[in-house]
Design a protein around this motif. Structure first.
Motif, PDB file in Angstrom:
ATOM      1  N   ARG A 149       0.874  -1.187   0.000  1.00  0.00           N
ATOM      2  CA  ARG A 149       0.000   0.000   0.000  1.00  0.00           C
ATOM      3  C   ARG A 149       0.905   1.229   0.000  1.00  0.00           C
ATOM      4  O   ARG A 149       0.988   1.976   0.974  1.00  0.00           O
ATOM      5  N   TRP A 150       1.623   1.396  -1.118  1.00  0.00           N
ATOM      6  CA  TRP A 150       2.663   2.413  -1.217  1.00  0.00           C
ATOM      7  C   TRP A 150       2.101   3.822  -1.066  1.00  0.00           C
ATOM      8  O   TRP A 150       2.713   4.666  -0.410  1.00  0.00           O
ATOM      9  N   HIS A 151       0.966   4.071  -1.679  1.00  0.00           N
ATOM     10  CA  HIS A 151       0.397   5.414  -1.635  1.00  0.00           C
ATOM     11  C   HIS A 151       0.105   5.821  -0.188  1.00  0.00           C
ATOM     12  O   HIS A 151       0.405   6.939   0.224  1.00  0.00           O
ATOM     13  N   GLU A 152      -0.477   4.882   0.572  1.00  0.00           N
ATOM     14  CA  GLU A 152      -0.781   5.163   1.978  1.00  0.00           C
ATOM     15  C   GLU A 152       0.488   5.402   2.784  1.00  0.00           C
ATOM     16  O   GLU A 152       0.526   6.261   3.665  1.00  0.00           O
ATOM     17  N   ALA A 153       1.545   4.639   2.460  1.00  0.00           N
ATOM     18  CA  ALA A 153       2.818   4.806   3.168  1.00  0.00           C
ATOM     19  C   ALA A 153       3.382   6.208   2.940  1.00  0.00           C
ATOM     20  O   ALA A 153       3.829   6.879   3.884  1.00  0.00           O
ATOM     21  N   VAL A 154       3.350   6.663   1.696  1.00  0.00           N
ATOM     22  CA  VAL A 154       3.852   8.003   1.369  1.00  0.00           C
ATOM     23  C   VAL A 154       2.996   9.070   2.058  1.00  0.00           C
ATOM     24  O   VAL A 154       3.520  10.046   2.612  1.00  0.00           O
ATOM     25  N   GLU A 155       1.667   8.879   2.032  1.00  0.00           N
ATOM     26  CA  GLU A 155       0.770   9.842   2.677  1.00  0.00           C
ATOM     27  C   GLU A 155       1.040   9.933   4.184  1.00  0.00           C
ATOM     28  O   GLU A 155       1.057  11.023   4.757  1.00  0.00           O
ATOM     29  N   LEU A 156       1.252   8.776   4.826  1.00  0.00           N
ATOM     30  CA  LEU A 156       1.563   8.765   6.265  1.00  0.00           C
ATOM     31  C   LEU A 156       2.866   9.502   6.546  1.00  0.00           C
ATOM     32  O   LEU A 156       2.952  10.285   7.492  1.00  0.00           O
TER      33      LEU A 156
END
Length: 203
Positions: free
Chosen positions: A22-29
């Motif tokens: 879940r790369w997008h969520e990781a970057v957002e976090l």
């Protein structure tokens, strides 16, 4: 991830996102909880993940949204070179070079904005520029990209102009443009360049 976030274990939450792809969520976090060191490595891993799945445009969009404009521009320029090897439409290749050059322009605007806002001497402004360039190691390769950002677009502009002049019967102008194309040998297919030159010269 929600449990880690609620208990303020952000690093573990980000690592869990990475494990789950879940790369997008990781970057957002990483952005939300201001973890700049993790953002760069996450972006690199996520972009590589997208490239491995042959999703180049998604990787470029990821870099653009994250304000890593030069990385996105590099991917576009590499894609344009691949398309040149495949003998794709000159218009398509020109568009890729233009998009890459526009990302370089955005990078330069971000550098100017960050250095204009910083107070201090010339040396602090220079350090800000070097940070935006990605550090001492990448500065040389990045500066060559910045300096020649529009060169690919120029090359394909002149190629298309030469073809149009030839087909419309302006053979003298086409020959002069074809002579100019020799300055872009590293970007254009040389066979195309010299075929155009020969055709226009004969005409």
């Amino acid at each position: 991830v929600e449990a880690y976030t609620k208990s303020n274990h952000i690093t573990e939450a980000i690592e869990t996102c990475v494990t789950l792809n879940r790369w997008h969520e990781a970057v957002e976090l990483a952005k939300r909880y201001n973890q700049p060191t993790q953002i760069s490595s996450l972006l690199g891993k996520y972009a590589q993940h997208l490239l491995d799945e042959d999703k180049t445009f998604q990787a470029i969009e990821l870099y653009r949204k994250a304000n890593h404009f030069l990385e996105g521009a590099k991917l576009l320029f590499n894609l344009a070179k691949v398309e040149t090897g495949k003998r794709s439409s000159p218009l398509r290749i020109k568009k890729l070079y233009v998009l890459g050059a526009l990302l370089v322009e955005e990078h330069q605007a971000a550098v100017r904005q960050s250095t204009a806002g910083a107070a201090g001497s010339r040396s602090s402004a220079l350090m800000g520029l070097m940070e935006m360039e990605g550090g001492l190691g990448d500065a040389t390769s990045n500066s060559s990209i910045v300096d020649s950002a529009w060169r690919g677009a120029e090359a394909y502009h002149f190629l298309m102009l030469c073809q149009r002049q030839l087909y419309e019967g302006y053979v003298d102008a086409a020959m002069k443009t074809a002579l100019h194309l020799r300055e872009y040998e590293e970007l254009l297919n040389q066979e195309d360049t010299y075929c155009l030159l020969a055709l226009s010269s004969c005409a």
